[in-house]
Design a protein around this motif. Structure first.
Motif, PDB file in Angstrom:
ATOM      1  N   LEU A   1       4.106   5.431  -5.702  1.00  0.00           N
ATOM      2  CA  LEU A   1       4.043   5.433  -7.163  1.00  0.00           C
ATOM      3  C   LEU A   1       2.964   6.403  -7.648  1.00  0.00           C
ATOM      4  O   LEU A   1       3.170   7.139  -8.625  1.00  0.00           O
ATOM      5  N   SER A   2       1.831   6.414  -6.964  1.00  0.00           N
ATOM      6  CA  SER A   2       0.728   7.296  -7.358  1.00  0.00           C
ATOM      7  C   SER A   2       1.095   8.763  -7.183  1.00  0.00           C
ATOM      8  O   SER A   2       0.670   9.618  -7.959  1.00  0.00           O
ATOM      9  N   ASN A   3       1.902   9.040  -6.151  1.00  0.00           N
ATOM     10  CA  ASN A   3       2.299  10.421  -5.869  1.00  0.00           C
ATOM     11  C   ASN A   3       3.531  10.866  -6.649  1.00  0.00           C
ATOM     12  O   ASN A   3       3.933  12.026  -6.564  1.00  0.00           O
TER      13      ASN A   3
ATOM     14  N   SER B   1      -0.537  -4.985  -8.547  1.00  0.00           N
ATOM     15  CA  SER B   1      -0.057  -4.740  -9.913  1.00  0.00           C
ATOM     16  C   SER B   1       1.419  -5.137 -10.033  1.00  0.00           C
ATOM     17  O   SER B   1       2.142  -5.205  -9.033  1.00  0.00           O
TER      18      SER B   1
ATOM     19  N   THR C   1       0.824  -1.200   0.000  1.00  0.00           N
ATOM     20  CA  THR C   1       0.000   0.000   0.000  1.00  0.00           C
ATOM     21  C   THR C   1       0.861   1.254   0.000  1.00  0.00           C
ATOM     22  O   THR C   1       0.576   2.221  -0.721  1.00  0.00           O
TER      23      THR C   1
ATOM     24  N   GLU D   1      -9.620   4.857   0.244  1.00  0.00           N
ATOM     25  CA  GLU D   1      -9.590   4.215  -1.081  1.00  0.00           C
ATOM     26  C   GLU D   1      -9.354   2.717  -0.963  1.00  0.00           C
ATOM     27  O   GLU D   1      -8.412   2.266  -0.308  1.00  0.00           O
TER      28      GLU D   1
ATOM     29  N   SER E   1      -5.330  -2.875  -6.689  1.00  0.00           N
ATOM     30  CA  SER E   1      -4.275  -1.980  -7.186  1.00  0.00           C
ATOM     31  C   SER E   1      -2.899  -2.342  -6.640  1.00  0.00           C
ATOM     32  O   SER E   1      -1.891  -2.233  -7.346  1.00  0.00           O
TER      33      SER E   1
ATOM     34  N   VAL F   1      -7.780  -0.323  -2.191  1.00  0.00           N
ATOM     35  CA  VAL F   1      -6.639  -0.566  -3.076  1.00  0.00           C
ATOM     36  C   VAL F   1      -6.314  -2.058  -3.163  1.00  0.00           C
ATOM     37  O   VAL F   1      -5.215  -2.443  -3.562  1.00  0.00           O
TER      38      VAL F   1
ATOM     39  N   TYR G   1       2.312   1.571  -3.470  1.00  0.00           N
ATOM     40  CA  TYR G   1       1.287   2.088  -4.381  1.00  0.00           C
ATOM     41  C   TYR G   1       1.106   3.593  -4.194  1.00  0.00           C
ATOM     42  O   TYR G   1       1.020   4.356  -5.172  1.00  0.00           O
ATOM     43  N   ALA G   2       1.061   4.027  -2.939  1.00  0.00           N
ATOM     44  CA  ALA G   2       0.899   5.453  -2.652  1.00  0.00           C
ATOM     45  C   ALA G   2       2.069   6.256  -3.204  1.00  0.00           C
ATOM     46  O   ALA G   2       1.890   7.336  -3.775  1.00  0.00           O
TER      47      ALA G   2
ATOM     48  N   GLU H   1       3.788  -3.372 -11.278  1.00  0.00           N
ATOM     49  CA  GLU H   1       4.648  -2.240 -10.918  1.00  0.00           C
ATOM     50  C   GLU H   1       4.879  -2.202  -9.407  1.00  0.00           C
ATOM     51  O   GLU H   1       6.006  -1.974  -8.942  1.00  0.00           O
ATOM     52  N   VAL H   2       3.822  -2.443  -8.635  1.00  0.00           N
ATOM     53  CA  VAL H   2       3.972  -2.487  -7.179  1.00  0.00           C
ATOM     54  C   VAL H   2       4.832  -3.677  -6.775  1.00  0.00           C
ATOM     55  O   VAL H   2       5.740  -3.550  -5.942  1.00  0.00           O
TER      56      VAL H   2
END
Length: 230
Positions: free
Chosen positions: A46-48, A92, A40, A84, A89, A86, A43-44, A94-95
């Motif tokens: 990568l998202s940011n 994935s 998590t 959210e 997500s 996740v 993911y956060a 990528e994660v």
């Protein structure tokens, strides 16, 4: 009767999460997926657009987010980043490719371990990861170290990916599995390591129910001394 804590460690795709969930369900215990917590955060980040090599940035990001779990009746456990969902997500590719790096930083692990210890303080928790028996729950009454060959673990991940429509080759997955094993076992902070008092369980040629039953047998054997103390 006192509820014990159960630590299940092992390399990627050894089946820890699947087994831990079933064991927790059988016992009526809480299941805590520590790998999902690191995923998590990854993911956060990568998202940011965060720098995955910047320990300070990752630690600051972690301090500002909540990671929670929820299990509805007859449903799989859901993972939430703040509000959210996740759950999908964080699985994935990528994660998956970056979670070993993110989880290697001392400040990140210290914060995560603090959260995990807090949840387990009252007992009755089944927790799986890389360093549960050695760092997070060194006093856990039952410690299992699950193993399987890299080839078998890659095949399991390959089948999971195929079911999701992902097309990474088996060869690539096998090499990635070996790469992650190396990263996890050689990192300076909380490396993947069998606790001295952990029981090794090789799942390469075992079905899920066979592994669950073996672990339940180990737990039952450890419950008897606790029952006599009540």
């Amino acid at each position: 009767m006192k509820k014990m804590n159960i630590a299940i460690d092992g390399p990627a795709s050894a089946g820890k999460s699947t087994i831990a969930k079933k064991v927790a369900e059988k016992l009526g215990y809480i299941y805590l997926d520590t790998g999902a917590m690191y995923r998590t955060l990854t993911y956060a980040a990568l998202s940011n657009g965060s720098d995955l090599h910047d320990e300070e940035a990752l630690h600051k990001l972690l301090q500002g987010i909540r990671i929670t779990f929820s299990t509805a009746e007859n449903e799989m456990q859901r993972v939430f980043l703040n509000e959210e969902d996740v759950t999908e997500s964080i699985r994935s590719e990528e994660v998956t490719q970056n979670v070993s790096l993110v989880s290697s930083f001392a400040k990140v692990r210290e914060e995560m371990v603090s959260r995990q210890k807090s949840i387990a303080r009252s007992g009755g928790v089944v927790m799986d990861g890389r360093d549960i028996g050695t760092v997070v729950l060194p006093d856990a009454e039952v410690k299992i170290f699950m193993t399987a060959t890299a080839e078998e673990r890659a095949l399991r991940r390959y089948k999971e990916n195929m079911a999701k429509g992902m097309t990474t080759s088996l060869e690539e997955l096998t090499e990635d599995m070996k790469r992650r094993d190396h990263l996890d076992s050689t990192r300076t902070i909380s490396p993947l390591k069998k606790a001295d008092d952990a029981i090794v369980l090789d799942s390469t040629h075992l079905e899920i129910d066979e592994v669950v039953n073996r672990i339940l047998g180990i737990i039952e054997a450890n419950l008897k001394p606790l029952q006599t103390l009540d």
